[in-house]
Enzyme design. Structure first.
Site, short mmCIF file in Angstrom:
data_model
loop_
_atom_site.label_atom_id
_atom_site.label_comp_id
_atom_site.label_asym_id
_atom_site.label_seq_id
_atom_site.Cartn_x
_atom_site.Cartn_y
_atom_site.Cartn_z
N ASP A 176 0.91 -1.12 -0.13
CA ASP A 176 0.00 0.09 -0.01
C ASP A 176 0.82 1.39 0.00
O ASP A 176 0.46 2.34 -0.41
CB ASP A 176 -1.08 0.05 1.32
CG ASP A 176 -1.96 -1.18 0.95
OD1 ASP A 176 -1.76 -2.34 1.25
OD2 ASP A 176 -3.16 -0.40 0.52
O1 MRU Z 1 -7.68 -3.26 2.99
P1 MRU Z 1 -7.37 -3.71 1.43
O2 MRU Z 1 -8.28 -5.01 1.12
O3 MRU Z 1 -7.63 -2.73 0.57
O4 MRU Z 1 -5.89 -4.09 1.38
C1 MRU Z 1 -5.12 -4.48 0.29
C2 MRU Z 1 -3.83 -4.76 0.45
O5 MRU Z 1 -3.15 -4.60 1.57
C3 MRU Z 1 -3.08 -5.31 -0.89
O6 MRU Z 1 -2.01 -6.05 -0.43
C4 MRU Z 1 -2.47 -3.81 -1.35
O7 MRU Z 1 -3.58 -2.94 -1.61
C5 MRU Z 1 -1.77 -4.11 -2.87
S1 MRU Z 1 -3.20 -4.46 -4.10
C6 MRU Z 1 -2.44 -4.81 -5.59
#
Ligand code: MRU
Length: 371
Positions: free
Chosen positions: A252
């Protein structure tokens, strides 16, 4: 614009129309929600209709594109139009704080709107420039993910020096559902499979929201990739049993030193992987890198509702935990760079230039042609 790919689509877009696959209802139902404006986009992101760092950035940008493409009239100058877009983008960024892709997209779109306003005589020119730039983000994401997949698959196979197929573990959902298509960490898994190099992809459940069991498992089954689901708590035993060669996760936000914020539980996986001498790779587009942060210490970690733990199906089902218990529910954690073996991007794999140190700024400057 070019047609979107045929694989599972979290984002369905054509000019003036945006639909988001309601990921809260997967894998039981496939339902698309219509998005007409930035307010719809904000709510869809906050409520996890759409999630995953690249997907939320693109969905946010397109929700505003749809709003302005269906505006009947706008009272004001081209500069007023740019400032209207800028305020809406700030509002969209407030939906979820941890993924940098969203604020990165907003910053780029604001710059494009301001540049258009500086030479435009009509507001529609500014809106048009905004719409086109948001559409390019959607198109670029798939190409970027395919490049991540291809760099990652060849790097992993070369680095592991495996003569046989490899098995990998992934966490959360980083596939077509978390992006405009193909995926990042799941894109690497897709590429390994396409090249005949994948034995098994293990995916964690990813409590509490179950992005692994609901979404990643759904994509792996959908695409007929050999895969096995494990409970989050089975990861150490899986590694101890020698059943995986590498861990591949998404991101993220990657700080300048390589510290990486990703789905809660990534840090635990990295610690266990280190103990078992198994490499952990982060697969992420350059838009997930935040060079303004020197380390992961300052990354804002979103805390989500206690309901996600108290109720089944990540908060969507009936209550399962004891009433009255207090809850701490961070959605992400930060894995320190010393536990990460490489960052796989669409421009190549960033490895450590000296023991335990990534030169991410140097890599970004090199690929951007900065002398
Ligand atoms: O809470 P989320 O489902 O949005 O978290 C997503 C993640 O942590 C993913 O690993 C990250 O966003 C990368 S998605 C290509």
């Amino acid at each position: 614009m070019a047609a979107q790919s045929n694989s599972l689509q979290s984002i369905r877009y054509k000019r003036g129309s945006l639909e988001l696959l309601d990921q809260r209802r997967l894998p039981l139902e496939t339902v698309y929600l219509e998005i007409h404006a930035a307010t719809d986009g904000w709510e869809a992101i906050k409520d996890m209709v759409v999630r995953g760092a690249p997907a939320i950035a693109i969905a946010a940008a397109l929700s505003l594109a749809v709003e302005v493409s269906t505006l009947d009239s706008f009272n004001g100058s081209p500069n007023d139009a740019a400032s209207f877009l800028s305020k809406k983008l700030d509002y969209l960024v407030s939906s979820r704080p941890t993924a940098v892709n969203l604020s990165d997209a907003a910053t780029k779109l604001k710059e494009i709107s301001l540049t258009a306003a500086s030479s435009a005589s009509e507001t529609k020119v500014v809106f048009q420039a905004y719409i086109e730039a948001a559409e390019i983000m959607l198109e670029d994401d798939v190409a970027s993910n395919k490049a991540i997949g291809s760099y990652g698959a060849s790097f992993i196979v070369q680095h592991l020096k495996e003569s046989k197929k490899v098995s990998v573990l992934t966490h959360c959902n980083t596939g077509s559902l978390a992006t405009a298509g193909y995926g990042t960490a799941l894109g690497v898994i897709r590429s390994l499979h396409a090249d005949g190099l994948l034995e098994t992809a293990y995916c964690t459940e990813t409590r509490p929201f179950n992005q692994g069991s609901r979404l990643t498992a759904f994509e792996l089954v959908h695409d007929k990739i050999p895969a096995t689901l494990i409970a989050d708590s089975a990861a150490a035993a899986l590694m101890n049993a020698g059943r995986i060669n590498a861990v591949i996760v998404g991101a993220d936000r990657v700080a300048a030193n390589g510290d990486t914020a990703n789905k809660i539980g990534t840090y635990s996986l990295a610690l266990v992987a280190k103990h078992h001498n198994i490499p952990l790779y982060v697969a992420a587009p350059l838009t997930s890198i935040d060079l303004l942060l020197t380390s992961g210490q300052d990354i804002v970690i979103e805390e989500r509702s206690s309901k996600e733990l108290l109720n089944s199906r990540g908060g969507l089902g009936e209550q399962v935990a004891a009433s009255g218990i207090s809850v701490w529910n961070p959605a992400f954690d930060v894995t320190p760079a010393n536990l990460i073996s490489g960052v796989i991007t669409e421009k190549g794999v960033i490895t450590k230039s000296k023991p335990d140190a990534f030169d991410i700024k140097g890599f970004v400057e090199k690929i951007s042609g900065v002398p």
